[in-house]
Design a protein around this motif. Structure first.
Motif, PDB file in Angstrom:
ATOM      1  N   GLY A 110       2.197  55.771 -25.751  1.00 49.09           N
ATOM      2  CA  GLY A 110       1.166  54.647 -26.285  1.00 49.09           C
ATOM      3  C   GLY A 110       1.870  53.515 -26.872  1.00 49.09           C
ATOM      4  O   GLY A 110       1.153  52.828 -27.739  1.00 49.09           O
ATOM      5  N   GLN A 111       3.103  52.962 -26.403  1.00 47.65           N
ATOM      6  CA  GLN A 111       3.605  51.701 -26.960  1.00 47.65           C
ATOM      7  C   GLN A 111       2.854  50.523 -26.323  1.00 47.65           C
ATOM      8  O   GLN A 111       2.289  50.507 -25.106  1.00 47.65           O
ATOM      9  N   THR A 112       3.212  49.329 -26.649  1.00 44.86           N
ATOM     10  CA  THR A 112       2.823  48.137 -26.343  1.00 44.86           C
ATOM     11  C   THR A 112       3.939  47.494 -25.584  1.00 44.86           C
ATOM     12  O   THR A 112       4.877  47.404 -25.936  1.00 44.86           O
ATOM     13  N   GLY A 113       3.596  47.302 -24.318  1.00 43.88           N
ATOM     14  CA  GLY A 113       4.464  46.566 -23.325  1.00 43.88           C
ATOM     15  C   GLY A 113       4.435  45.170 -23.398  1.00 43.88           C
ATOM     16  O   GLY A 113       3.468  44.491 -23.649  1.00 43.88           O
ATOM     17  N   ILE A 114       5.702  44.249 -23.108  1.00 48.16           N
ATOM     18  CA  ILE A 114       5.668  42.841 -23.212  1.00 48.16           C
ATOM     19  C   ILE A 114       6.295  42.446 -22.041  1.00 48.16           C
ATOM     20  O   ILE A 114       7.501  42.862 -21.399  1.00 48.16           O
ATOM     21  N   ILE A 115       5.824  41.455 -21.130  1.00 47.08           N
ATOM     22  CA  ILE A 115       6.133  41.366 -19.646  1.00 47.08           C
ATOM     23  C   ILE A 115       6.362  39.857 -19.985  1.00 47.08           C
ATOM     24  O   ILE A 115       5.610  38.940 -20.302  1.00 47.08           O
ATOM     25  N   ASP A 116       7.413  39.369 -19.182  1.00 46.18           N
ATOM     26  CA  ASP A 116       7.764  38.011 -18.968  1.00 46.18           C
ATOM     27  C   ASP A 116       8.756  37.781 -17.822  1.00 46.18           C
ATOM     28  O   ASP A 116       9.301  38.845 -17.188  1.00 46.18           O
ATOM     29  N   ALA A 117       9.096  36.620 -17.524  1.00 41.60           N
ATOM     30  CA  ALA A 117       9.915  36.173 -16.367  1.00 41.60           C
ATOM     31  C   ALA A 117      11.060  35.294 -16.947  1.00 41.60           C
ATOM     32  O   ALA A 117      10.694  34.525 -17.855  1.00 41.60           O
ATOM     33  N   THR A 118      12.264  35.443 -16.371  1.00 35.05           N
ATOM     34  CA  THR A 118      13.325  34.752 -16.792  1.00 35.05           C
ATOM     35  C   THR A 118      13.920  34.007 -15.650  1.00 35.05           C
ATOM     36  O   THR A 118      14.286  34.891 -14.570  1.00 35.05           O
ATOM     37  N   GLY A 119      14.226  32.810 -15.601  1.00 42.52           N
ATOM     38  CA  GLY A 119      14.814  32.040 -14.512  1.00 42.52           C
ATOM     39  C   GLY A 119      16.486  32.168 -14.835  1.00 42.52           C
ATOM     40  O   GLY A 119      17.099  31.802 -15.944  1.00 42.52           O
TER      41      GLY A 119
END
Length: 298
Positions: A110-119
């Motif tokens: 039940g956790q909140t995920g955080i998505i991102d992209a790194t170059g």
């Protein structure tokens, strides 16, 4: 403590791999005969860890350990894929290796995920080669490759991989990784994303949450209360996503990822290896905080 755990986990795997290579081809000598390794497994592991953490060249590592440069190159080529296959440690008995594992873990807890992209900046391909321009990132204006990063709401690293060329858009990278299909089998899961992922919310029934679109118009300045509310919503969303930025910053502490000078085809394994090592450190730190909470006497 982390290195001891790595030796325990990877040592048998490396030895089994070496035995398999020896038994796969016809031999005139018995297994174990012939020249011995100048670098034992622990030294090979240390060479790889120093290379990933500090970006030290193979020539310097060869001088430090008193071996030839080719020996260091071969050692790193053996250990780096093993580190990449470990995955991200969440608890002492749980590792997440794929994006499907991450979605299942977030749905179960039940956790909140955080998505991102790194170059990650890479060397430019040689001139007159096909596909040379596909590594040029339109956002950062440099030759780069980008990795998909997923953290929890505390910034703990859950996944890092799905490496693509720098010209690939963030939302395209997420779709190619199968994020939309994975979220189709879940409900009530919240994943925070930046404006580069706008459009995934409609495809995932609102499970991917992006900031409100920036409003522009001739008469919007006259409605001050609407603009203030809109900017406050964008600020709150950015604040909730901040742990992912911290996680990416810690990931770039590995000098091998700050700027990639080696071969581009080795970068995916290097990214996953550094991510696994960082997750081990985060898990160990979390365990220490639980064992010695604040205010408790030593």
């Amino acid at each position: 403590m982390v290195i001891a755990d790595l030796v325990t986990e990877l040592g048998p795997v490396w030895q089994a791999q070496c035995d398999a290579e020896l038994s796969d081809r016809p031999r005139r000598r018995a297994v174990g005969a012939g020249a011995k390794y100048k670098l034992v497994f622990v030294d090979r592991l240390l060479v790889t860890l120093v290379h990933l953490r500090h970006g030290v060249s193979h020539d310097v590592l060869a001088c430090w350990f008193g071996v030839d440069r080719s020996t260091v190159t071969r050692a790193i080529g053996e250990i780096r894929p093993l580190l990449a296959e470990l995955g991200c440690r969440i608890t002492p008995g749980l590792r997440l290796r794929t994006l499907a594992d991450v979605i299942a873990h977030l749905g179960a807890t039940g956790q909140t995920g955080i998505i991102d992209a790194t170059g990650i900046r890479v060397r430019r391909p040689a001139a007159n080669r096909p596909g040379r321009n596909r590594f040029v990132s339109g956002k950062s204006r440099m030759n780069a490759m980008k990795a998909l990063v997923v953290t929890d709401d505390r910034g703990q690293l859950l996944f890092c991989g799905e490496v693509r060329a720098g010209s690939v858009a963030d939302i395209t990278q997420a779709r190619d990784a199968g994020l939309v299909d994975l979220l189709a089998d879940t409900i009530h899961l919240e994943i925070l994303a930046d404006a580069g992922y706008q459009g995934l919310g409609a495809q995932t029934c609102g499970q991917v949450v992006t900031p409100p679109r920036e409003r522009r118009g001739k008469y919007l300045e006259q409605v001050q209360w609407l603009m203030a509310h809109h900017e406050q919503a964008r600020f709150e969303h950015s604040s909730r996503r901040m742990p992912a930025e911290h996680g990416i910053a810690h990931l770039k502490n590995g000098r091998a990822l700050a700027q990639r000078h080696g071969r581009r085809d080795h970068l995916p394994d290097a990214i996953r290896a550094v991510a696994g090592l960082l997750s081990d450190q985060q898990a160990m730190h979390e365990h220490q905080l639980m064992a010695f909470p604040a205010g408790r006497a030593a």
